[in-house]
Scaffold this motif. Structure first.
Motif, PDB file in Angstrom:
ATOM      1  N   ASP A  44       0.773  -1.155   0.187  1.00  0.00           N
ATOM      2  CA  ASP A  44       0.209   0.032  -0.003  1.00  0.00           C
ATOM      3  C   ASP A  44       0.979   1.190  -0.124  1.00  0.00           C
ATOM      4  OD1 ASP A  44      -2.528  -1.233   0.082  1.00  0.00           O
ATOM      5  OD2 ASP A  44      -2.076  -1.780   2.105  1.00  0.00           O
ATOM      6  N   THR A  45       0.214   2.135  -0.816  1.00  0.00           N
ATOM      7  CA  THR A  45       0.785   3.519  -0.712  1.00  0.00           C
ATOM      8  C   THR A  45      -0.026   4.393  -0.019  1.00  0.00           C
ATOM      9  OG1 THR A  45       2.148   3.248  -2.580  1.00  0.00           O
ATOM     10  CG2 THR A  45       1.835   5.749  -2.139  1.00  0.00           C
ATOM     11  N   VAL A  46       0.320   5.012   1.125  1.00  0.00           N
ATOM     12  CA  VAL A  46      -0.685   5.809   1.967  1.00  0.00           C
ATOM     13  C   VAL A  46      -0.631   7.205   1.865  1.00  0.00           C
ATOM     14  CG1 VAL A  46      -1.648   6.230   4.382  1.00  0.00           C
ATOM     15  CG2 VAL A  46      -0.813   3.866   3.707  1.00  0.00           C
ATOM     16  N   LEU A  47      -1.717   8.039   1.786  1.00  0.00           N
ATOM     17  CA  LEU A  47      -1.599   9.538   1.849  1.00  0.00           C
ATOM     18  C   LEU A  47      -2.006   9.981   3.114  1.00  0.00           C
ATOM     19  CD1 LEU A  47      -1.554  12.231   0.249  1.00  0.00           C
ATOM     20  CD2 LEU A  47      -3.894  12.060  -0.098  1.00  0.00           C
ATOM     21  N   VAL A  99      -1.535  21.732  -3.447  1.00  0.00           N
ATOM     22  CA  VAL A  99      -0.341  20.773  -3.995  1.00  0.00           C
ATOM     23  C   VAL A  99      -1.132  19.221  -4.789  1.00  0.00           C
ATOM     24  CG1 VAL A  99       1.174  21.189  -2.354  1.00  0.00           C
ATOM     25  CG2 VAL A  99      -0.069  19.325  -2.224  1.00  0.00           C
ATOM     26  N   GLU A 100      -0.184  19.248  -5.813  1.00  0.00           N
ATOM     27  CA  GLU A 100      -0.496  18.046  -6.615  1.00  0.00           C
ATOM     28  C   GLU A 100      -0.525  16.828  -5.713  1.00  0.00           C
ATOM     29  OE1 GLU A 100       0.690  15.764 -10.607  1.00  0.00           O
ATOM     30  OE2 GLU A 100       1.393  17.886 -10.378  1.00  0.00           O
ATOM     31  N   TRP A 101      -1.370  15.910  -5.703  1.00  0.00           N
ATOM     32  CA  TRP A 101      -1.331  14.693  -4.918  1.00  0.00           C
ATOM     33  C   TRP A 101      -0.215  13.638  -5.682  1.00  0.00           C
ATOM     34  CZ3 TRP A 101      -7.148  13.911  -2.877  1.00  0.00           C
ATOM     35  CH2 TRP A 101      -7.344  14.960  -2.072  1.00  0.00           C
ATOM     36  N   PRO A 102       0.432  12.953  -4.860  1.00  0.00           N
ATOM     37  CA  PRO A 102       1.180  11.912  -5.475  1.00  0.00           C
ATOM     38  C   PRO A 102      -0.003  10.746  -5.595  1.00  0.00           C
ATOM     39  CG  PRO A 102       1.628  11.935  -2.982  1.00  0.00           C
ATOM     40  CD  PRO A 102       0.587  13.187  -3.414  1.00  0.00           C
ATOM     41  N   PRO A 103       0.669   9.653  -6.182  1.00  0.00           N
ATOM     42  CA  PRO A 103      -0.236   8.378  -6.342  1.00  0.00           C
ATOM     43  C   PRO A 103      -0.383   7.733  -5.031  1.00  0.00           C
ATOM     44  CG  PRO A 103       1.826   7.947  -7.432  1.00  0.00           C
ATOM     45  CD  PRO A 103       1.870   9.415  -6.940  1.00  0.00           C
ATOM     46  N   PHE A 104      -1.620   7.246  -4.431  1.00  0.00           N
ATOM     47  CA  PHE A 104      -1.957   6.541  -3.507  1.00  0.00           C
ATOM     48  C   PHE A 104      -2.986   5.725  -3.535  1.00  0.00           C
ATOM     49  CE2 PHE A 104      -4.259  10.360  -3.687  1.00  0.00           C
ATOM     50  CZ  PHE A 104      -5.694   9.928  -3.096  1.00  0.00           C
TER      51      PHE A 104
END
Ligand SMILES: C[S@@+](CC[C@H](N)C(=O)[O-])C[C@H]1O[C@@H](n2cnc3c(N)ncnc32)[C@H](O)[C@@H]1O
Length: 275
Positions: A44-47, A99-104
């Motif tokens: 998982d990639t978490v924001l 801000v632009e959100w990174p992928p998550f």
């Protein structure tokens, strides 16, 4: 956790900034349950929005493959970078609304309550699997209220058109430092599959909920100016009000599907333009 909070506050001479919603969660159990609810694993990639002094971030970093933490307060960003040696956390300095959100694929946050509404709507436009978010209790109750409930509002309808939302737990104000003036709740949000999502005309929803206790025909008559109609179309709408779907239902009883039927009817009649 409380000791560590006071240690960091005094080490950096930091006074929590109320305008930025800086109420730090100091109960470890609540943090752990939020991480568990998101069922975070290495893939998982978490924001995280508003990592603050990093207590939740730390727990997320132990489980996730990657954590992106967006923090607006430059002082906190500096402290996070000095105090932690995370290998899988990227702290992004900026406003989470801008801000632009990174992928998550997952989101876990104790939100600054000032941005609850715009953040939630921005999130619902994104693809993600699950979000576990701390909100002010009153806001959380409106998010999950069902048609006909006293808390059912434009927010409930717009959220439930796109997602399932449920309150996982209530959290008292004593769980935070400094102690906020309101209670909080953890909400779990899961987007609906594309075939069940209802995309709504926001102007129509706003116009209807301007008069949430009135019946649909009356509510629309009174907010006709909010629909951006030509004089001719407004006149036509007034003439057709009694025949629109759910005309006699009260606005706070409408489901997202009901509103979609009203919208489709008005579009079929050529009154509301297809956007
Ligand atoms: C309720 S605190 C949560 C802090 C920490 N995660 C915790 O659980 O104790 C909210 C955090 O969001 C930050 N913040 C406020 N507005 C923000 C924004 N627009 N974008 C990103 N972070 C923001 C605040 O500086 C603060 O650190």
């Amino acid at each position: 956790m409380k000791e560590r909070l006071f240690y960091l506050l005094s080490k950096y001479g930091l006074r929590p900034n109320e305008d930025l919603g800086q109420n730090f969660l100091i109960v470890e159990d609540v943090i752990e349950r939020s991480v568990e609810r998101a069922a975070i694993g290495e893939r998982d990639t978490v924001l995280e929005v508003g990592p603050g002094l990093g207590f939740l971030t730390e727990k997320l970093a132990e489980k996730a493959g990657k954590v992106y933490a967006i923090e607006r307060d430059a002082r906190l960003v500096e402290i996070l970078r000095k105090e932690y040696d995370w290998k899988n956390v990227e702290v992004i300095k900026g406003d989470a609304l801008k801000v632009e959100w990174p992928p998550f694929n997952k989101v876990v946050s104790n939100l600054p309550y000032q941005i609850s509404s715009p953040f939630t709507f921005r999130l619902l436009r994104h693809e993600f699997e699950v979000a576990v978010l701390m909100y002010q209790l009153e806001f959380a109750l409106r998010m999950v209220a069902k048609p006909g409930d006293k808390n059912y509002s434009r927010l409930s309808l717009m959220v439930q058109a796109l997602a399932e939302a449920e309150i996982a737990e209530r959290v008292g104000r004593g769980a935070f430092y400094p102690r906020p003036k309101v209670d909080s709740a953890v909400v779990v949000i899961r987007p609906k599959p594309p075939s069940e999502r209802v995309e709504l005309d926001e102007n129509l929803v706003k116009a209807l909920f301007q008069h949430r206790r009135k019946v649909v025909a009356k509510a629309l008559r009174e907010s006709i100016h909010m629909l951006g109609l030509t004089k001719g179309d407004a006149k036509e709408l007034k003439a057709t009000l009694r025949t629109i779907p759910h005309a006699e239902k009260r606005v706070f009883q409408l489901t997202p599907e009901n509103v979609k039927e009203i919208e489709e009817y008005l579009k079929a009649e050529g009154i509301l333009r297809r956007r």
